[in-house]
Write a protein that holds these residues in place. Structure first.
Motif, short mmCIF file in Angstrom:
data_model
loop_
_atom_site.label_atom_id
_atom_site.label_comp_id
_atom_site.label_asym_id
_atom_site.label_seq_id
_atom_site.Cartn_x
_atom_site.Cartn_y
_atom_site.Cartn_z
N GLY A 96 48.49 82.32 63.57
CA GLY A 96 49.55 83.19 63.08
C GLY A 96 50.91 82.55 63.33
O GLY A 96 51.21 82.15 64.45
N VAL A 97 51.71 82.45 62.27
CA VAL A 97 53.07 81.92 62.38
C VAL A 97 54.03 83.10 62.31
O VAL A 97 54.06 83.82 61.32
N VAL A 98 54.77 83.31 63.40
CA VAL A 98 55.64 84.48 63.50
C VAL A 98 57.04 84.05 63.90
O VAL A 98 57.26 82.95 64.40
N GLY A 99 57.98 84.95 63.66
CA GLY A 99 59.37 84.69 64.02
C GLY A 99 60.29 85.53 63.16
O GLY A 99 59.87 86.07 62.13
N PRO A 100 61.54 85.66 63.54
CA PRO A 100 62.49 86.46 62.76
C PRO A 100 62.79 85.80 61.42
O PRO A 100 62.42 84.64 61.17
N ASN A 101 63.47 86.54 60.54
CA ASN A 101 63.89 85.97 59.26
C ASN A 101 64.74 84.72 59.51
O ASN A 101 65.58 84.71 60.40
N GLY A 102 64.48 83.68 58.72
CA GLY A 102 65.22 82.44 58.90
C GLY A 102 64.67 81.54 59.97
O GLY A 102 65.29 80.51 60.29
N LEU A 118 55.20 80.66 67.55
CA LEU A 118 56.43 81.45 67.50
C LEU A 118 57.60 80.52 67.19
O LEU A 118 57.86 79.57 67.93
N LEU A 119 58.30 80.82 66.09
CA LEU A 119 59.45 80.02 65.67
C LEU A 119 60.72 80.84 65.77
O LEU A 119 60.72 82.06 65.56
N GLU A 120 61.81 80.15 66.07
CA GLU A 120 63.14 80.76 66.05
C GLU A 120 64.14 79.69 65.63
O GLU A 120 64.23 78.63 66.28
N ALA A 121 64.86 79.95 64.52
CA ALA A 121 65.87 79.02 64.03
C ALA A 121 65.32 77.61 63.86
O ALA A 121 66.01 76.62 64.10
N GLY A 122 64.05 77.51 63.46
CA GLY A 122 63.44 76.22 63.21
C GLY A 122 62.84 75.54 64.43
O GLY A 122 62.24 74.47 64.32
N TRP A 123 62.99 76.15 65.59
CA TRP A 123 62.46 75.59 66.83
C TRP A 123 61.18 76.32 67.24
O TRP A 123 61.06 77.53 67.05
N THR A 124 60.24 75.58 67.81
CA THR A 124 59.05 76.20 68.37
C THR A 124 59.39 76.83 69.71
O THR A 124 59.85 76.15 70.62
N ARG A 125 59.16 78.13 69.83
CA ARG A 125 59.42 78.85 71.08
C ARG A 125 58.15 79.17 71.84
O ARG A 125 58.20 79.66 72.96
N GLY A 126 57.02 78.91 71.23
CA GLY A 126 55.76 79.16 71.92
C GLY A 126 54.57 78.83 71.04
O GLY A 126 54.63 79.00 69.82
N PHE A 127 53.51 78.33 71.64
CA PHE A 127 52.25 78.08 70.93
C PHE A 127 51.12 78.28 71.92
O PHE A 127 51.11 77.72 73.02
N GLY A 128 50.17 79.13 71.53
CA GLY A 128 49.04 79.41 72.40
C GLY A 128 48.35 80.68 71.94
O GLY A 128 48.49 81.11 70.79
N THR A 129 47.60 81.29 72.83
CA THR A 129 46.92 82.55 72.49
C THR A 129 47.97 83.65 72.35
O THR A 129 49.10 83.53 72.85
N PRO A 130 47.63 84.75 71.66
CA PRO A 130 48.59 85.85 71.54
C PRO A 130 49.13 86.34 72.87
O PRO A 130 50.33 86.60 73.01
#
Length: 260
Positions: free
Chosen positions: A37-43, A212-224
């Motif tokens: 799952g790829v998640v994050g705010p708009n943009g 988890l993405l924010e402003a093009g940066w990876t903020r987290g990757f792993g299990t939910p």
């Protein structure tokens, strides 16, 4: 159809001649048959990331591997046999019926002006049945509701027999029943699935891993549980996220509030 692992190594993307990266170098690995799952705010860069995976935008840097194949080093036809995509927006139906649209998923398996064969017809009918579209097969796509059209596009992707399926907000425009059907389908398919979702609780329920993405940066990757923490979600989405335990299912649920 058989799933293949997908690996992204330091992929990034920027518009041509622009200096600013819209997706900064990111790496992740999705084992065969898992759901990312790829998640994050708009943009955040979710759709841009997906476009690199379904070969619409070439990465500015890095490499994407499907199994052992470098996705951007093989031919478009070969890539289309490995990765299929279902997007939020769909082009005009051009007067095609549902069956004809689903049959477009067989294009990567034909050469020149070759006619469809028995295998093509078999896969098209199976995809129609799987998405409960058999009764609509002769309808013009333009006459369908938004939810029905979305199901047609998922069926077209399945007819393509990919190893990796990319879904960009697949539950948009769907009523509750068909949302549940698509989510059930995601869990049951023997495919590696990359799906962008706005609903974090839905992502937590159906995904094996979260990016988890924010402003093009990876903020987290792993299990939910590792990624969708109260702190990480609060920071990325600029809200106050709270994890609650629902009874009697004993499941965790995120709720969201505006900061005071």
């Amino acid at each position: 159809m058989s799933a293949a692992a997908l690996r992204a190594d330091e992929i990034s993307w920027a518009p041509r001649r622009a200096e600013k990266l819209l997706v900064h170098p990111t790496s992740f690995h999705v084992p065969a048959g898992d759901v990312l799952g790829v998640v994050g705010p708009n943009g955040a860069g979710k759709s841009t990331l997906l476009r690199m995976i379904y070969r619409y935008q070439r990465p500015t840097s890095g490499q994407i591997l499907v199994g052992d194949a470098d996705l951007w080093a093989i031919s478009p036809r070969e890539a289309a046999r490995k990765v299929a995509a279902v997007l939020q927006e769909h082009a005009s139906s051009f007067g095609l019926t549902v069956r004809e649209v689903v049959a477009l998923g067989r294009t990567p398996f034909r050469s020149g002006f070759a006619k469809s064969g028995a295998r093509d017809a078999e896969r098209v009918e199976a995809a129609l049945a799987q998405l409960h579209l058999t009764d609509l097969a002769e309808r013009d796509l333009a006459t369908l509701s938004g939810g029905e059209r979305q199901r047609v596009m998922v069926a077209r992707a399945l007819a393509q027999e990919p190893q990796v399926l990319v879904l960009d907000e697949p539950t948009n425009h769907l009523d509750i029943r068909h949302q549940l059907e698509v989510l059930s389908l995601i869990r049951d398919l023997d495919l590696t699935i990359i799906v962008s979702l706005h609903d974090l609780n839905m992502a937590s329920e159906i995904c094996d891993r979260i990016l988890l993405l924010e402003a093009g940066w990876t903020r987290g990757f792993g299990t939910p549980d590792q990624v969708l923490t109260e702190a990480a979600v609060s920071t990325a989405f600029r809200v106050e996220a709270r994890r609650e335990r629902l009874e009697p299912s004993h499941t965790n649920h995120l709720s969201f509030h505006l900061p005071n």
